[in-house]
Every structure is written in C-alpha cells, then in structure tokens.
Motif scaffolding. Structure first.
Motif, PDB file in Angstrom:
ATOM      1  N   GLY A   1      -2.526  20.786   7.968  1.00 17.41           N
ATOM      2  CA  GLY A   1      -1.827  22.030   7.696  1.00 17.41           C
ATOM      3  C   GLY A   1      -1.587  22.929   8.892  1.00 17.41           C
ATOM      4  N   GLY A   2      -2.075  22.526  10.064  1.00 11.21           N
ATOM      5  CA  GLY A   2      -1.824  23.310  11.266  1.00 11.21           C
ATOM      6  C   GLY A   2      -0.668  22.795  12.096  1.00 11.21           C
ATOM      7  N   PHE A   3      -0.082  21.658  11.696  1.00  8.81           N
ATOM      8  CA  PHE A   3       1.021  21.099  12.473  1.00  8.81           C
ATOM      9  C   PHE A   3       2.302  21.901  12.279  1.00  8.81           C
ATOM     10  CE2 PHE A   3      -1.194  16.846  12.844  1.00  8.81           C
ATOM     11  CZ  PHE A   3      -1.234  16.864  14.222  1.00  8.81           C
ATOM     12  N   SER A   4       3.128  21.878  13.320  1.00  9.17           N
ATOM     13  CA  SER A   4       4.390  22.628  13.318  1.00  9.17           C
ATOM     14  C   SER A   4       5.443  21.912  12.481  1.00  9.17           C
ATOM     15  CB  SER A   4       4.898  22.758  14.753  1.00  9.17           C
ATOM     16  OG  SER A   4       5.245  21.471  15.259  1.00  9.17           O
ATOM     17  N   ALA A   5       6.559  22.619  12.246  1.00  7.82           N
ATOM     18  CA  ALA A   5       7.668  22.040  11.492  1.00  7.82           C
ATOM     19  C   ALA A   5       8.212  20.800  12.192  1.00  7.82           C
ATOM     20  CB  ALA A   5       8.773  23.079  11.317  1.00  7.82           C
ATOM     21  N   LYS A   6       8.284  20.833  13.516  1.00  4.72           N
ATOM     22  CA  LYS A   6       8.786  19.687  14.263  1.00  4.72           C
ATOM     23  C   LYS A   6       7.895  18.464  14.060  1.00  4.72           C
ATOM     24  CE  LYS A   6      10.054  18.289  18.994  1.00  4.72           C
ATOM     25  NZ  LYS A   6       9.048  17.224  19.169  1.00  4.72           N
ATOM     26  N   SER A   7       6.581  18.663  14.131  1.00  6.05           N
ATOM     27  CA  SER A   7       5.648  17.557  13.932  1.00  6.05           C
ATOM     28  C   SER A   7       5.725  17.028  12.504  1.00  6.05           C
ATOM     29  CB  SER A   7       4.215  18.010  14.238  1.00  6.05           C
ATOM     30  OG  SER A   7       4.088  18.398  15.579  1.00  6.05           O
ATOM     31  N   LEU A   8       5.828  17.935  11.559  1.00  6.44           N
ATOM     32  CA  LEU A   8       5.946  17.542  10.153  1.00  6.44           C
ATOM     33  C   LEU A   8       7.237  16.764   9.932  1.00  6.44           C
ATOM     34  CD1 LEU A   8       4.967  17.686   7.205  1.00  6.44           C
ATOM     35  CD2 LEU A   8       6.083  19.927   7.040  1.00  6.44           C
ATOM     36  N   HIS A   9       8.318  17.233  10.515  1.00 12.15           N
ATOM     37  CA  HIS A   9       9.616  16.568  10.391  1.00 12.15           C
ATOM     38  C   HIS A   9       9.549  15.144  10.921  1.00 12.15           C
ATOM     39  CE1 HIS A   9      13.596  15.504  12.208  1.00 12.15           C
ATOM     40  NE2 HIS A   9      13.991  15.799  10.993  1.00 12.15           N
ATOM     41  N   GLU A  10       8.935  14.952  12.080  1.00  7.05           N
ATOM     42  CA  GLU A  10       8.801  13.607  12.660  1.00  7.05           C
ATOM     43  C   GLU A  10       8.135  12.652  11.688  1.00  7.05           C
ATOM     44  OE1 GLU A  10       8.233  14.589  17.448  1.00  7.05           O
ATOM     45  OE2 GLU A  10       6.498  14.152  16.182  1.00  7.05           O
ATOM     46  N   ARG A  11       7.122  13.122  11.009  1.00  7.37           N
ATOM     47  CA  ARG A  11       6.349  12.270  10.105  1.00  7.37           C
ATOM     48  C   ARG A  11       7.106  12.012   8.799  1.00  7.37           C
ATOM     49  NH1 ARG A  11       3.484  14.622  13.800  1.00  7.37           N
ATOM     50  NH2 ARG A  11       1.368  13.908  14.395  1.00  7.37           N
ATOM     51  N   ILE A  12       7.793  13.022   8.287  1.00  9.85           N
ATOM     52  CA  ILE A  12       8.599  12.833   7.072  1.00  9.85           C
ATOM     53  C   ILE A  12       9.652  11.752   7.310  1.00  9.85           C
ATOM     54  CG2 ILE A  12      10.331  13.913   5.572  1.00  9.85           C
ATOM     55  CD1 ILE A  12       8.805  16.579   5.942  1.00  9.85           C
ATOM     56  N   VAL A  13      10.327  11.842   8.458  1.00  4.50           N
ATOM     57  CA  VAL A  13      11.392  10.892   8.775  1.00  4.50           C
ATOM     58  C   VAL A  13      10.829   9.501   9.023  1.00  4.50           C
ATOM     59  CG1 VAL A  13      13.185  10.308  10.456  1.00  4.50           C
ATOM     60  CG2 VAL A  13      12.920  12.673   9.672  1.00  4.50           C
ATOM     61  N   ASP A  14       9.774   9.419   9.837  1.00  2.00           N
ATOM     62  CA  ASP A  14       9.244   8.110  10.214  1.00  2.00           C
ATOM     63  C   ASP A  14       8.713   7.335   9.015  1.00  2.00           C
ATOM     64  OD1 ASP A  14       8.492   6.374  12.686  1.00  2.00           O
ATOM     65  OD2 ASP A  14       6.644   6.397  11.503  1.00  2.00           O
ATOM     66  N   VAL A  15       8.048   8.045   8.098  1.00  4.04           N
ATOM     67  CA  VAL A  15       7.434   7.363   6.960  1.00  4.04           C
ATOM     68  C   VAL A  15       8.428   7.131   5.828  1.00  4.04           C
ATOM     69  CG1 VAL A  15       6.602   9.277   5.516  1.00  4.04           C
ATOM     70  CG2 VAL A  15       5.146   7.262   5.853  1.00  4.04           C
ATOM     71  N   GLY A  16       9.581   7.810   5.878  1.00  6.35           N
ATOM     72  CA  GLY A  16      10.575   7.669   4.808  1.00  6.35           C
ATOM     73  C   GLY A  16      10.109   8.278   3.505  1.00  6.35           C
ATOM     74  N   ALA A  17       9.584   9.485   3.562  1.00  4.34           N
ATOM     75  CA  ALA A  17       9.009  10.128   2.379  1.00  4.34           C
ATOM     76  C   ALA A  17      10.068  10.460   1.342  1.00  4.34           C
ATOM     77  CB  ALA A  17       8.282  11.406   2.791  1.00  4.34           C
ATOM     78  N   VAL A  18       9.687  10.292   0.071  1.00  6.57           N
ATOM     79  CA  VAL A  18      10.576  10.668  -1.033  1.00  6.57           C
ATOM     80  C   VAL A  18      10.127  11.965  -1.690  1.00  6.57           C
ATOM     81  CG1 VAL A  18      11.176   8.267  -1.483  1.00  6.57           C
ATOM     82  CG2 VAL A  18       9.302   9.329  -2.766  1.00  6.57           C
ATOM     83  N   ALA A  19       8.923  12.438  -1.327  1.00  6.44           N
ATOM     84  CA  ALA A  19       8.408  13.678  -1.902  1.00  6.44           C
ATOM     85  C   ALA A  19       7.462  14.334  -0.908  1.00  6.44           C
ATOM     86  CB  ALA A  19       7.676  13.413  -3.218  1.00  6.44           C
ATOM     87  N   VAL A  20       7.338  15.650  -1.020  1.00  5.41           N
ATOM     88  CA  VAL A  20       6.379  16.423  -0.231  1.00  5.41           C
ATOM     89  C   VAL A  20       5.566  17.271  -1.199  1.00  5.41           C
ATOM     90  CG1 VAL A  20       6.050  18.182   1.554  1.00  5.41           C
ATOM     91  CG2 VAL A  20       7.923  16.528   1.777  1.00  5.41           C
ATOM     92  N   ILE A  21       4.241  17.211  -1.048  1.00  2.90           N
ATOM     93  CA  ILE A  21       3.353  18.065  -1.832  1.00  2.90           C
ATOM     94  C   ILE A  21       2.738  19.076  -0.873  1.00  2.90           C
ATOM     95  CG2 ILE A  21       1.356  18.164  -3.359  1.00  2.90           C
ATOM     96  CD1 ILE A  21       1.867  15.236  -4.087  1.00  2.90           C
ATOM     97  N   THR A  22       2.898  20.365  -1.178  1.00  6.30           N
ATOM     98  CA  THR A  22       2.444  21.408  -0.260  1.00  6.30           C
ATOM     99  C   THR A  22       1.914  22.592  -1.070  1.00  6.30           C
ATOM    100  OG1 THR A  22       3.087  22.710   1.681  1.00  6.30           O
ATOM    101  CG2 THR A  22       4.746  22.466  -0.055  1.00  6.30           C
ATOM    102  N   ALA A  23       1.718  23.727  -0.408  1.00  2.41           N
ATOM    103  CA  ALA A  23       1.286  24.965  -1.065  1.00  2.41           C
ATOM    104  C   ALA A  23       2.145  26.100  -0.559  1.00  2.41           C
ATOM    105  CB  ALA A  23      -0.185  25.240  -0.770  1.00  2.41           C
ATOM    106  N   ASP A  24       2.134  27.213  -1.308  1.00  5.91           N
ATOM    107  CA  ASP A  24       2.909  28.356  -0.834  1.00  5.91           C
ATOM    108  C   ASP A  24       2.388  28.797   0.534  1.00  5.91           C
ATOM    109  OD1 ASP A  24       0.492  29.314  -1.874  1.00  5.91           O
ATOM    110  OD2 ASP A  24       1.398  30.816  -3.188  1.00  5.91           O
ATOM    111  N   GLU A  25       1.063  29.012   0.611  1.00 12.21           N
ATOM    112  CA  GLU A  25       0.403  29.399   1.852  1.00 12.21           C
ATOM    113  C   GLU A  25      -1.014  28.848   1.826  1.00 12.21           C
ATOM    114  OE1 GLU A  25       2.284  33.754   2.878  1.00 12.21           O
ATOM    115  OE2 GLU A  25       0.839  33.654   1.223  1.00 12.21           O
TER     116      GLU A  25
END
Length: 657
Positions: free
Chosen positions: A167-191
C-alpha cells in the motif's frame, strides 16, 4: 568475506523448550536431514500427504523433466483456502480465534475460524458473480486488515491468482504491476490509517488506471476503511460491503492442481524492472505449514504475531497462509511500531499475551535507538513474560542487535529464530530450530531439513568452510519460485545461470560457513560485496561492525567509484543521540573510521561518513540502498521516491565528512 569475524557466543535452547519441541534436539534434526538425503522424493511425499488435504491424491512427487521449471505433486488436486480454514473447522476449531486485529488507533476486533470462513465465502461468491474465474489475475492494493486477508483467501478459493501490491507503492509502480500481470480486477480501500494519519489508496488506483494499458480491469472493489470522500466510477467501482451483503456463507472451493499458481508477487530486480515471482499452490502451502511447525514450534495455545505487511512475502507466508493453515491464533496490526510512541510493540505483546513475535532487524534497531532515550518505552518497562520465542526476518541481524533483542525483549530465555529466506523461496531456508539448534548471534545457523544449501565459487564449485562464496541450493524444493511471470528467460538467467552450471539455484547472497560448526552467516547481496584495493568485503560485515559501536543505532554501507582503490566505502550512520554537526560530526566520523579499522582492518576504513536522523526507508522499513548509492556518487536522484517514509532525510545524507 574472508575477514569476517567469527562470533564465539553460543546460546543453547532452554531444556524445557527442547522437551516439548516439534523437532526436539539435534538428533531429531539430523534424522530428518538423513531421511531427505536417503530418499528425497519419499521425504517430501510423506510430508505432503501428512500435512495437506488432497481432494485427489498425487501420484508423482517431483517432475524434473523440464528443469529448472520443476513441478511438485502436479496431478494432485487441492485448494489453499480449504486447507487454511475449512479443515480447521472440521477439526473442531470453528470457535477458536483466528485473527486478533488491532487498528492504528488501538481498536481491537476478533474473528473466529467460522467467522473467517463465512467472510471468505461471501467474498468468493461475490467475485464469481462479477465474472472472475480460475486463472484470472487480481491486484490487491490494501493496507493491513482482515479484509486484505479475506480478499487473498477468496481469490485462492475460486482459483483466481492474486498479486498483492504494498500500500505504499506509487501509482506508477502499481500501474506497472497491473499491466504486467494482466489484471482483470483490483481490490483496494478508500484510504488507510497509518501512524494517526489517513493515506490515500483508491485515488492512487484511479491514477494508475488512467496511465493506460489497463483495459482488462473490469472491476474495482473498494473496502470502506476510513469513510474518506472518494469518487466512484459507475460500471467499474463498487463498494465491498455492498457486493458481499447478500451472498451465501458457503462456497464450494475450486479444486486446482498443486501446480496451479496461487499468487504472483513482484520483487525488485537488479535491473530495476520488477520481477513477478510466481508461486504454486501445493508446494508453497506445504512449506509454510512445515516452517510454522519447525521454525516457530507452533502450539495450539500460541498467540503468533508477524509484524510484516501482506504486501510482502513474509505477510503472505506468515500471516495469510502459514498461521491459518496450522490453525493458530494470530495478531494482525494496522499501524506502525512508533505510534503513538515507540513502545507500541511491547504494549501489544503485553495486552494480547503474544507468545511468538516475528519482526525485522530494521525495526529492532530503530526501537533500540528510541528506548535508549526514554526508559518508559523500553521493553523492560512492560510485562513480556508471555513470550516464548522470537524471530528475525528480512535481512541479516547484526550480533549486537541480536543480543539486545535476546536480553531485553526475550528476557534471556526465548530462543531467536534468525530466518534466512527470500520472496523466491516461499518460506524459511536456513534458520535455527528453537528446540534443537544452539544459537550464535548474527548467524542463521543451519538449513532446514530437505534444503540442500551450499556455498560455491564463481564456477559453481564448493568452497571449504571458512571461505566466503556464493549461496546456492543444490536441489529443488516444493515452495520454490516456479518462474518469473511472462519472462521464463529472465527466470533462468536470474536463478539458474549457466555460469554456475545451470542446475544450482542462485540465491544472490554471499555467505560464509563456520569452520567448526558449519553454521551459515549471510554477508550481504552479491552486488553488495565491495572490492577495495583488491580486497573483498561484505557490506553487512561493515554495517555490523558500526552498529556494535556504542554510539551507533543504525548504519548502511555502500560503495562508490574511487580512482585509487577501485571502490571506496561510504557509510551512512544514525547515532543513538542526535545528529552531530560541525566539529562534533568530524570528531565522531574519525572515531568511527578508527573503530572499523580496529575491528576489521585498515582496508575497511570508510572513506565517507555521513550522518542522518534516520536512513531512507520504504514505509515497510526496508532501507533503500539504491538511493544511498546515488547519493554516495554525488549524482542527482531521478528514481521514484514516493514509497519513502522520510524523503527529507536525503538532503541530510548528502553532507559527506
């Protein structure tokens, strides 16, 4: 490496601990090792049958035909969630507390195994209803919470492959992982709540998805943690509590091959491009169970606390899977060790009667510093008598921090499991067994039964005890990395390089074995070995030496190019007192140089000494040595520093003495 000092202090396991231990005495350890040596596949097959539930039993233990892409128990069918929850309820543990959750503000809530099953099944049913199926990849971007564990277990229940992002990673780091893994869903929290503050999660997910290439993501499921105002995108974003509200509390597991990927966890690579470490279901779960039993000697009455985050492998193996698979009660903590003060860990151990405490050397050293200035938050000011076992994880622990931990937290009566392992190994590889192994401060001691660890030279040949070399594992083991997601060539080059013969697993760490005992001591990453005037020295060795100085709380060592010596040693130091300046700083720098010269040798004297109020760390406590290398070279920092807990420290550390 060759100059590594030999630590002579030895601490034998307490007699009463040995008597009741899962592995009782060195004879029992030797017997298990001998069984593995004599019949390797038979050894692992027996353990897999005894410890896991198999919907369809396996007929073949190990397939080495496509090495190094090894397969374990492949034709057996199982399910990780069923093994972690349902089986415990079937054993009569439904009313046993599975998780004691302490929030950042101190609020405590508990979940039984029966409760946990209902929550996981409701989430799994909701995921299925939204079109997720076996083999789909799901990104989980959450803070420490029961809901985060439920999300991981729900994915496992339906055969979806989760990839947790810290949860401390930046949007850029998160984006890299979403794209690389080919995610179909993201589970997160408001804050998330952390250290008394609310920090964004959902807005970072939104930013990551806006960077493009995330078209496969059809669902963003949001856990409402803080109630902070966040925008929801119609047709994409849904509240977690709304989609699970009307779901059934039963859910038939997806029975998958033991080789079905359970998760993909990204870890830093030497090139800077994250590596998606892929782990299996059966072999991984087996080893988390065995290490809970062997390394932690888990008992039905234990209260186990691993302080890691679910965003890291330690949180996977020793929060989400291992503790639940063996049916124990564990603590899950949302906050940080220094809020509202640096006595938080000790207060929680006292309050929850924790018996097994597993944390990182970085945390230990920071708490040494804090308690040296305030007796009220020193561990001796708390009742820690419930503790019976301590653990260390994440990096080698220097002998002086080990001794402080042993004496002040464990009351000189609790064995310390100094565990060496990696994201890629899935679980502990080298560690003392608390009811068997005599402990030596700073040494992870001996490999666990079935782990064929060795130290070799650059050509893959064994080196004699007392000589430094490269740590390898000679035989595959069930919980090992299966591949790097979408990059099998990088997997081979990174972990089974031709230079070592192509059959040895390269851990990437340097190590040395004691001449007499054969105990392993990790000297640091291979790329953290400095070559100064032709002399090879591990950065860990110099760091341990510095931290042994009574003035020093923490130290990090890196190399920088030097025209005269090839590499110069640059040290970054945090003192137990305040950060020195001016003449005082110069005086202490000289004192520390002389200290290192005396303890290790003149060749190890640091060229640069820099002081800071802290070291640059991620929010999980990892020291960002790459940034320190950039600072040591006098270069401008161009890397992403969004995961730093304390970015202002960087300016302090630019001042060389």
């Amino acid at each position: 490496m060759e100059s590594l000092k030999q630590e002579n202090r030895v601490f034998n396991p307490p007699v009463e601990f040995v008597q009741g231990a899962a592995i009782s005495g060195m004879d029992a350890y030797d017997a298990l090792c001998a069984e593995a040596e004599k019949d390797y596949e038979g050894f692992w097959g027996r353990l897999a049958r005894e410890n896991l539930y198999w919907k369809k039993p396996f007929t073949k233990v190990l397939d080495e035909s496509k090495a190094p892409f090894y397969k374990w128990f492949e034709d057996g069918l199982t399910n990780a969630s069923y093994n972690c929850i349902d089986r415990n309820i079937e054993k009569g543990l439904g009313d046993k507390t599975a998780i004691i959750f302490e929030a950042d503000d101190g609020t405590v809530s508990t979940v039984t195994y029966q409760d946990l099953l209902g929550r996981v099944c409701k989430m799994a049913n909701a995921l299925r209803k939204r079109g997720l199926q076996s083999g789909d990849r799901v990104i989980i971007y959450m803070s420490m919470s029961i809901e985060g564990i439920v999300a991981m277990q729900a994915c496992a229940r339906i055969g979806a492959i989760h990839s947790v992002v810290f949860g401390g990673f930046s949007a850029k780091s998160l984006h890299e992982r979403i794209v690389d893994v080919g995610a179909v869903a993201v589970i997160t929290a408001d804050e998330q709540f952390r250290g008394g503050k609310s920090l964004p999660l959902k807005t970072i997910v939104d930013e990551a998805l806006s960077l493009g290439g995330c078209e496969k993501v059809k669902n963003v499921i949001v856990y409402q943690r803080t109630g902070g105002k966040i925008p929801l995108t119609a047709g994409l974003d849904v509240w977690m509590h709304e989609i699970v509200a009307n779901e059934a509390i039963t859910c038939e597991p997806e029975w998958v091959s033991a080789e079905h990927p359970l998760f993909i966890l990204y870890t830093s690579g030497s090139t800077g491009k994250p590596k998606g470490v892929q782990h299996s279901t059966g072999g991984y779960l087996l080893w988390t169970m065995l290490t809970m039993k062997w390394t932690f000697d888990i008992k039905p009455s234990d209260v186990f606390w691993c302080t890691a985050d679910i965003g890291w492998i330690t949180g996977h193996s020793y929060i989400t899977y291992g503790p639940l698979a063996v049916g124990c009660t564990q603590i899950v903590f949302e906050g940080v060790p220094t809020y509202p003060n640096a006595g938080r860990f000790w207060e929680m151990i006292q309050k929850h009667q924790v018996s097994i405490f597993y944390t990182a050397p970085t945390a230990i050293r920071s708490l040494i510093k804090a308690s040296s200035n305030d007796a009220a938050i020193h561990p001796r000011s708390y009742d820690l008598s419930s503790l019976r076992l301590l653990g260390s994880v994440g990096e080698p622990i220097n002998p002086e921090a080990w001794m402080w931990y042993y004496e002040n937290v464990g009351g000189s009566r609790c064995p310390i499991a100094d565990t060496f392992w990696q994201t890629e190994t899935g679980g502990h590889m080298i560690s003392p067994l608390p009811g068997a192994t005599p402990m030596v401060p700073g040494s992870c001691t001996l490999p666990l039964p079935g782990i064929m660890a060795a130290i070799v030279d650059e050509a893959g040949h064994d080196v004699p005890n007392g000589s430094g070399g490269i740590l390898v594992v000679k035989r595959p083991w069930p919980s090992m990395i299966r591949t790097i997601w979408n990059d099998p060539d990088r997997f081979i080059k990174s972990y089974f390089p031709e230079e070592l013969g192509g059959t040895l697993y390269l851990a990437g760490d340097g190590a040395i074995r004691n001449i007499e005992t054969g105990y392993f001591t990790i000297t640091g990453r291979i790329d953290d070995v400095l070559n100064v005037s032709g002399h090879r020295m591990g950065t860990m060795e110099i760091e341990s030496c510095l931290v042994a100085n009574p003035l020093v709380a923490e130290a990090a060592v890196v190399g920088r190019p030097d025209e005269l010596t090839g590499e110069a040693i640059c040290v970054f130091v945090v003192l137990k007192g305040g950060r020195p300046t001016g003449e005082e700083a110069k005086k202490i720098a000289t004192e520390l140089r002389n200290w290192v010269g005396k303890e290790i040798g003149p060749i190890a004297k640091p060229k640069d000494v820099r002081f800071g109020d802290n070291l640059p760390k991620t929010r999980s406590g990892k020291i960002m040595r790459r940034l320190l290398r950039v600072i040591a070279k006098g270069e401008e920092i161009t890397q992403d520093t969004s995961t730093l807990e304390n970015p202002a420290i960087l300016e302090q550390l630019k001042e060389a003495l």
